[in-house]
Scaffold this motif. Structure first.
Motif, PDB file in Angstrom:
ATOM      1  N   LYS A   8       0.843  -1.077  -0.045  1.00  0.00           N
ATOM      2  CA  LYS A   8      -0.100  -0.089   0.104  1.00  0.00           C
ATOM      3  C   LYS A   8       1.002   1.255   0.003  1.00  0.00           C
ATOM      4  N   ASN A   9       1.899   1.276   0.861  1.00  0.00           N
ATOM      5  CA  ASN A   9       2.705   2.356   0.912  1.00  0.00           C
ATOM      6  C   ASN A   9       3.593   2.664  -0.444  1.00  0.00           C
ATOM      7  N   GLN A  12       1.100   4.271  -2.917  1.00  0.00           N
ATOM      8  CA  GLN A  12       0.873   5.655  -2.314  1.00  0.00           C
ATOM      9  C   GLN A  12       2.240   6.360  -3.101  1.00  0.00           C
ATOM     10  N   ASN A  13       3.408   6.042  -3.000  1.00  0.00           N
ATOM     11  CA  ASN A  13       4.470   6.476  -3.311  1.00  0.00           C
ATOM     12  C   ASN A  13       4.633   6.592  -4.756  1.00  0.00           C
ATOM     13  N   GLU A  15       2.087   6.623  -6.855  1.00  0.00           N
ATOM     14  CA  GLU A  15       1.093   7.726  -7.125  1.00  0.00           C
ATOM     15  C   GLU A  15       1.593   9.217  -6.946  1.00  0.00           C
ATOM     16  N   ILE A  16       2.147   9.316  -5.995  1.00  0.00           N
ATOM     17  CA  ILE A  16       2.754  10.657  -5.779  1.00  0.00           C
ATOM     18  C   ILE A  16       4.033  11.210  -6.770  1.00  0.00           C
ATOM     19  N   GLN A  21       0.934   1.971 -11.775  1.00  0.00           N
ATOM     20  CA  GLN A  21       0.654   1.003 -10.729  1.00  0.00           C
ATOM     21  C   GLN A  21       1.050  -0.356 -11.549  1.00  0.00           C
TER      22      GLN A  21
END
Length: 111
Positions: A8-9, A12-13, A15-16, A21
């Motif tokens: 999950k982390n 998120q990274n 996406e930032i 994905q």
């Protein structure tokens, strides 16, 4: 990785950093049969005991011409991990290590 929270982390990274994905895949031991291809880059940032337990699988996920990056190692642990990876895949060659404080990352190439 072997942890859902870590994935999950990672997502998120990505996406930032505006990464798709489709470039990351969680490799849980119980999902191993779903991954039936080799990759140009395999990156495992996890502790030595997991790298050793997963050595055969990780070493054989790298395509010829690809790279394996292993990190999450403490100084002094890298030689055992390198030996295990090259034992599992004779085409893996040690390239170099990078050290930061007490942590070590290993780069290997598949020939």
């Amino acid at each position: 990785d072997i942890d859902q929270v870590a994935l999950k982390n990672t997502l998120q990274n990505m996406e930032i950093n505006k990464r798709e994905q489709k470039y990351a895949k969680l490799l849980l031991p119980n999902q191993r049969d779903e991954i039936n291809r080799k990759y140009s880059l395999v990156f495992a940032n996890i502790l030595q005991n997991v790298l050793l337990a997963e050595a055969k699988y990780l070493a054989n996920c790298v395509e010829v011409g690809g790279y394996l990056i292993l990190s999450g190692l403490l100084k002094g642990q890298e030689q055992e991990v390198i030996a295990n990876m090259t034992m599992e895949n004779k085409n893996l060659l040690f390239v170099k290590t990078v050290t930061k404080n007490d942590w070590v990352a290993v780069l290997m190439a598949c020939t």
